[in-house]
Design a protein around this motif. Structure first.
Motif, PDB file in Angstrom:
ATOM      1  N   LYS A 106       7.154  -3.930  -5.218  1.00 27.69           N
ATOM      2  CA  LYS A 106       6.450  -4.471  -4.781  1.00 27.69           C
ATOM      3  C   LYS A 106       5.757  -5.954  -5.314  1.00 27.69           C
ATOM      4  CE  LYS A 106       4.194  -1.673  -1.672  1.00 27.69           C
ATOM      5  NZ  LYS A 106       4.166  -1.129  -0.432  1.00 27.69           N
ATOM      6  N   LEU A 107       5.988  -6.772  -4.980  1.00 26.68           N
ATOM      7  CA  LEU A 107       4.201  -7.324  -5.154  1.00 26.68           C
ATOM      8  C   LEU A 107       3.561  -6.993  -4.676  1.00 26.68           C
ATOM      9  CD1 LEU A 107       5.602 -11.244  -4.690  1.00 26.68           C
ATOM     10  CD2 LEU A 107       5.346  -9.790  -6.766  1.00 26.68           C
ATOM     11  N   PRO A 108       1.644  -7.003  -4.644  1.00 24.86           N
ATOM     12  CA  PRO A 108       0.959  -6.181  -3.900  1.00 24.86           C
ATOM     13  C   PRO A 108       0.502  -7.624  -2.606  1.00 24.86           C
ATOM     14  CG  PRO A 108       0.136  -8.213  -5.731  1.00 24.86           C
ATOM     15  CD  PRO A 108       1.807  -7.587  -5.779  1.00 24.86           C
ATOM     16  N   ALA A 109       0.315  -7.145  -2.056  1.00 21.47           N
ATOM     17  CA  ALA A 109      -0.745  -7.422  -0.933  1.00 21.47           C
ATOM     18  C   ALA A 109      -1.164  -8.853  -0.718  1.00 21.47           C
ATOM     19  CB  ALA A 109      -1.505  -6.564   0.324  1.00 21.47           C
ATOM     20  N   LYS A 110      -1.554  -9.949   0.085  1.00 16.90           N
ATOM     21  CA  LYS A 110      -1.815 -11.324  -0.080  1.00 16.90           C
ATOM     22  C   LYS A 110      -2.686 -11.048  -0.439  1.00 16.90           C
ATOM     23  CE  LYS A 110      -1.133 -15.953   0.495  1.00 16.90           C
ATOM     24  NZ  LYS A 110      -0.542 -16.916   0.823  1.00 16.90           N
ATOM     25  N   GLY A 272      -2.437   6.604 -12.604  1.00 13.61           N
ATOM     26  CA  GLY A 272      -1.624   6.358 -11.786  1.00 13.61           C
ATOM     27  C   GLY A 272      -0.199   7.256 -12.526  1.00 13.61           C
ATOM     28  N   ARG A 273       0.154   6.934 -13.672  1.00 11.19           N
ATOM     29  CA  ARG A 273       1.464   7.276 -13.848  1.00 11.19           C
ATOM     30  C   ARG A 273       1.822   8.637 -14.558  1.00 11.19           C
ATOM     31  NH1 ARG A 273       5.951   5.420 -15.171  1.00 11.19           N
ATOM     32  NH2 ARG A 273       5.783   3.084 -14.887  1.00 11.19           N
ATOM     33  N   ALA A 274       0.156   8.873 -15.457  1.00 13.23           N
ATOM     34  CA  ALA A 274       0.286  10.827 -15.965  1.00 13.23           C
ATOM     35  C   ALA A 274      -0.006  11.531 -14.870  1.00 13.23           C
ATOM     36  CB  ALA A 274      -1.272  10.110 -16.706  1.00 13.23           C
ATOM     37  N   ILE A 275      -1.114  10.843 -13.230  1.00 14.03           N
ATOM     38  CA  ILE A 275      -1.446  12.107 -12.594  1.00 14.03           C
ATOM     39  C   ILE A 275      -0.116  12.105 -11.912  1.00 14.03           C
ATOM     40  CG2 ILE A 275      -2.301  11.740 -10.548  1.00 14.03           C
ATOM     41  CD1 ILE A 275      -4.455  12.428 -12.816  1.00 14.03           C
ATOM     42  N   GLN A 276       1.154  11.330 -11.414  1.00 15.30           N
ATOM     43  CA  GLN A 276       2.319  11.685 -10.634  1.00 15.30           C
ATOM     44  C   GLN A 276       2.745  12.144 -11.859  1.00 15.30           C
ATOM     45  OE1 GLN A 276       5.304   9.263 -11.319  1.00 15.30           O
ATOM     46  NE2 GLN A 276       6.150  11.186  -9.655  1.00 15.30           N
ATOM     47  N   VAL A 330     -15.189  13.091 -10.279  1.00 17.78           N
ATOM     48  CA  VAL A 330     -13.613  11.793 -10.376  1.00 17.78           C
ATOM     49  C   VAL A 330     -14.018  10.494  -9.027  1.00 17.78           C
ATOM     50  CG1 VAL A 330     -11.347  11.636 -10.998  1.00 17.78           C
ATOM     51  CG2 VAL A 330     -12.880  13.215 -12.221  1.00 17.78           C
ATOM     52  N   MET A 331     -14.141   9.890  -8.805  1.00 16.97           N
ATOM     53  CA  MET A 331     -14.206   8.956  -8.315  1.00 16.97           C
ATOM     54  C   MET A 331     -12.867   8.355  -7.913  1.00 16.97           C
ATOM     55  SD  MET A 331     -17.466   9.940  -7.113  1.00 16.97           S
ATOM     56  CE  MET A 331     -17.413   8.466  -5.444  1.00 16.97           C
ATOM     57  N   GLU A 332     -12.565   7.503  -8.820  1.00 15.78           N
ATOM     58  CA  GLU A 332     -10.807   6.944  -8.312  1.00 15.78           C
ATOM     59  C   GLU A 332      -9.733   7.588  -9.706  1.00 15.78           C
ATOM     60  OE1 GLU A 332     -11.339   2.831  -7.073  1.00 15.78           O
ATOM     61  OE2 GLU A 332     -11.190   2.570  -9.318  1.00 15.78           O
ATOM     62  N   TYR A 333      -8.800   7.001  -9.358  1.00 11.38           N
ATOM     63  CA  TYR A 333      -7.498   7.129  -9.643  1.00 11.38           C
ATOM     64  C   TYR A 333      -7.184   5.814 -10.720  1.00 11.38           C
ATOM     65  CZ  TYR A 333      -6.091  12.114  -9.200  1.00 11.38           C
ATOM     66  OH  TYR A 333      -7.060  13.045  -9.716  1.00 11.38           O
ATOM     67  N   PHE A 334      -6.656   5.476 -11.452  1.00  8.41           N
ATOM     68  CA  PHE A 334      -6.318   3.950 -11.942  1.00  8.41           C
ATOM     69  C   PHE A 334      -4.733   4.434 -11.096  1.00  8.41           C
ATOM     70  CE2 PHE A 334      -9.237   5.219 -15.223  1.00  8.41           C
ATOM     71  CZ  PHE A 334     -10.301   4.123 -14.534  1.00  8.41           C
ATOM     72  N   ILE A 335      -4.672   3.434 -10.206  1.00  6.61           N
ATOM     73  CA  ILE A 335      -3.326   3.261  -9.034  1.00  6.61           C
ATOM     74  C   ILE A 335      -2.317   1.699  -8.990  1.00  6.61           C
ATOM     75  CG2 ILE A 335      -1.867   4.006  -7.070  1.00  6.61           C
ATOM     76  CD1 ILE A 335      -4.520   5.956  -7.031  1.00  6.61           C
ATOM     77  N   SER A 336      -1.744   1.363  -9.864  1.00  2.00           N
ATOM     78  CA  SER A 336      -0.853   0.395  -9.141  1.00  2.00           C
ATOM     79  C   SER A 336       0.079  -0.082  -7.900  1.00  2.00           C
ATOM     80  CB  SER A 336       0.082  -0.081 -10.501  1.00  2.00           C
ATOM     81  OG  SER A 336       0.771   0.958 -10.561  1.00  2.00           O
ATOM     82  N   LEU A 343       2.159   8.224  -4.941  1.00  2.00           N
ATOM     83  CA  LEU A 343       1.374   9.242  -5.191  1.00  2.00           C
ATOM     84  C   LEU A 343       1.257   8.576  -3.265  1.00  2.00           C
ATOM     85  CD1 LEU A 343      -0.041   8.116  -8.178  1.00  2.00           C
ATOM     86  CD2 LEU A 343       1.095  10.118  -7.280  1.00  2.00           C
ATOM     87  N   ASP A 344       1.198   7.572  -2.497  1.00  2.00           N
ATOM     88  CA  ASP A 344       1.606   8.014  -1.376  1.00  2.00           C
ATOM     89  C   ASP A 344      -0.576   7.355  -1.482  1.00  2.00           C
ATOM     90  OD1 ASP A 344       1.467   7.060   0.991  1.00  2.00           O
ATOM     91  OD2 ASP A 344       1.347   9.459   1.435  1.00  2.00           O
ATOM     92  N   MET A 345      -1.357   7.027  -2.060  1.00  2.00           N
ATOM     93  CA  MET A 345      -2.829   6.561  -2.055  1.00  2.00           C
ATOM     94  C   MET A 345      -2.822   4.802  -2.410  1.00  2.00           C
ATOM     95  SD  MET A 345      -3.117   9.666  -5.123  1.00  2.00           S
ATOM     96  CE  MET A 345      -5.148   9.441  -4.902  1.00  2.00           C
ATOM     97  N   PRO A 346      -3.503   4.478  -1.717  1.00  2.00           N
ATOM     98  CA  PRO A 346      -4.212   3.434  -1.913  1.00  2.00           C
ATOM     99  C   PRO A 346      -4.321   2.847  -3.423  1.00  2.00           C
ATOM    100  CG  PRO A 346      -5.274   4.321  -0.451  1.00  2.00           C
ATOM    101  CD  PRO A 346      -4.977   5.196  -1.726  1.00  2.00           C
ATOM    102  N   ALA A 347      -4.312   1.450  -4.067  1.00  2.00           N
ATOM    103  CA  ALA A 347      -4.493   1.066  -5.030  1.00  2.00           C
ATOM    104  C   ALA A 347      -5.341   0.611  -5.440  1.00  2.00           C
ATOM    105  CB  ALA A 347      -3.268  -0.469  -5.030  1.00  2.00           C
ATOM    106  N   THR A 348      -5.648   1.420  -6.307  1.00  2.23           N
ATOM    107  CA  THR A 348      -7.080   0.725  -6.962  1.00  2.23           C
ATOM    108  C   THR A 348      -6.657  -0.403  -8.135  1.00  2.23           C
ATOM    109  OG1 THR A 348      -6.855   2.597  -8.658  1.00  2.23           O
ATOM    110  CG2 THR A 348      -7.799   2.759  -6.276  1.00  2.23           C
ATOM    111  N   SER A 349      -6.540  -0.230  -9.342  1.00  2.00           N
ATOM    112  CA  SER A 349      -6.469  -0.753 -10.490  1.00  2.00           C
ATOM    113  C   SER A 349      -5.555  -0.294 -11.522  1.00  2.00           C
ATOM    114  CB  SER A 349      -7.762  -1.097 -10.926  1.00  2.00           C
ATOM    115  OG  SER A 349      -8.550   0.339 -11.398  1.00  2.00           O
TER     116      SER A 349
END
Length: 469
Positions: A106-110, A272-276, A330-336, A343-349
């Motif tokens: 899907k497209l990102p939230a506007k 994120g892909r490697a984590i998933q 570790v503060m953040e994963y890179f999640i598209s 991953l049911d996690m908020p998108a980051t970068s």
């Protein structure tokens, strides 16, 4: 100086990209992202001080991310005529409908998209005098770097001579415009000028050694004054007369020119892909202290005028300055946007756009001082002085890191140092270990990352690194 670049994206090309969104929807797409990329590079190459070749490249492409009936596909073309684009998009939608559904596409939230990347030059990475540099000036910048004539002959005051030299000057313009069916519009433009020198020296015994150096800036002033030819020679000369160093565990200092090689496995493992897919050695590490407390890494894409700075991700989401690792946690994963759903996690970068390793000196090296109180220049010389004795790694020659376990093996070249001073070069050594343990053994990080590198990794030092011959 007029704010205009000859090969940049034109108003007409922007109109075509915007029109493509409408054409995709008319073809049956439920949503679409359109990205227009243009790039132009000119290269002047010298061989042994003489002009060898001049090359020019130019690219222009429209890329469509097409969403239809819960399905997704990517298509591209370099033909910008409306009839051609319409035909492509009709076929694209037909092809997408034959693919398997993917509910996470899907497209990102506007509200998460960038709204401040309007002109393309907001990050201060554009020099509008780009088109005023003449061919003679470009050739002169390349020739200014060449040192072949200076060192091609033997001399009584040195035990070496330059036997080959390759110098390359280039200037590049890149321009990106992104829009989608939610009505976002983002643009990013950069200019760059670079020069590099690769030299080979031969000593009196007939042994050969190579050295490389480069300079970069968004405008040509730094390149005009570049001394990278002499620096490449000095790097090559520093390798003459290598000794067989003893294997075992040593303090390792890593040059800021190559230290990013040791950070990249960590950044990849946070993807994120490697984590998933459970193919990361940092799976389930979020919020945990995994590394040394002195390791602090920020992603700082919004630092204007710096290589790697950008306002938007590849899907148009706004880039933000973020903490990646803080005091080893570790503060953040890179999640598209896509991996966010999986991953049911908020998108980051999508990735670290401009990772910055913060300065640090351990109490082991500065006894009695608080780490945060260390100030002033912390470069290679200062770190060698603090570490006392060990091996300064100046280059990697092969090797890899296992993405799932973090185990690594790298061939290295470098220099022995004692009492903070370089004593002799070494070669054909191997370092082995685990990347998590390596960064837990961090004892120093300087404040000397190189301009022109999007990974801002300074000179770093580690204790107890396993070396073998």
């Amino acid at each position: 100086m007029e704010n205009k670049l000859e090969f940049a994206i034109t108003e007409e090309e922007t109109r075509i990209a915007d029109r493509s969104v409408t054409l995709a929807v008319e073809a049956g797409a439920s949503a679409v992202q359109v990205t227009l990329d243009k790039a132009r590079t000119e290269i002047y190459a010298l061989l042994d001080g003489e002009l060898d070749n001049i090359r020019q490249t130019g690219d222009r492409a429209l890329t469509f991310k097409v969403y239809a009936d819960g399905r997704y596909g990517v298509f591209s073309t370099n033909r910008l005529e409306e009839s051609s684009i319409r035909d492509l998009l009709v076929k694209a939608v037909q092809n997408v409908r034959m693919l398997a559904p993917d509910r996470f596409r899907k497209l990102p939230a506007k509200e998460d998209t960038a709204n401040d990347a309007v002109r393309g030059d907001e990050m201060g990475l554009v020099w509008y005098g780009y088109d005023t540099v003449t061919a003679d000036e470009k050739l002169a910048m390349a020739k200014n770097v060449s040192v072949f004539a200076e060192f091609r002959e033997a001399a009584p005051d040195r035990n070496w001579k330059v036997v080959s030299e390759e110098v390359e000057y280039n200037n590049t313009l890149t321009d990106t415009y992104l829009t989608n069916s939610d009505g976002i519009h983002c643009r990013h433009t950069e200019t760059s000028f670079e020069v590099c020198a690769q030299v080979t020296v031969e000593d009196n015994a007939g042994d050969k050694y190579s050295g490389f150096w480069w300079d970069y800036s968004i405008s040509p002033e730094k390149v005009r004054a570049s001394d990278c030819g002499h620096k490449a020679v000095m790097q090559a000369v520093s390798q003459i007369g290598p000794v067989n160093a003893d294997g075992g565990r040593h303090v390792m200092v890593v040059s800021n020119r190559i230290a990013g090689r040791l950070l990249q496995p960590v950044l990849d493992a946070l993807g994120g892909r490697a984590i998933q897919q459970k193919s990361s050695f940092l799976t389930d590490s979020l919020g945990k202290q995994i590394f040394a407390k002195g390791l602090n890494i920020m992603d700082m894409p919004r630092e204007k005028g710096k290589c790697g700075a950008i306002l938007f991700e590849q899907d148009g989401r706004a880039c933000l300055n973020r903490e990646i690792i803080t005091d080893g946690v570790v503060m953040e994963y890179f999640i598209s946007t896509y991996m966010s759903g999986k991953l049911d996690m908020p998108a980051t970068s999508e990735c670290a756009n401009r990772p910055v390793v913060k300065p640090f000196v351990s109490s082991e090296l500065v006894e009695g001082q608080d780490n945060a109180s260390v100030s002033g220049s912390i470069g290679e010389a200062e770190i060698l002085g603090l570490c006392g004795s060990g091996i300064l790694v100046t280059d990697f020659n092969g090797g890899n890191c296992n993405a799932a376990t973090g185990d690594f093996s790298y061939g290295v070249e470098g220099l022995l140092f004692e009492n903070g001073k370089v004593t002799a070069p070494i070669c054909n050594m191997l370092i082995t270990g685990n990347i998590v343990q390596l960064w837990n053994n961090l004892i120093a990080a300087g404040n000397d990352p190189l301009d022109g590198m999007s990974r801002q990794v300074p000179t770093v030092a580690f204790k107890d690194v396993n070396f073998s011959s």
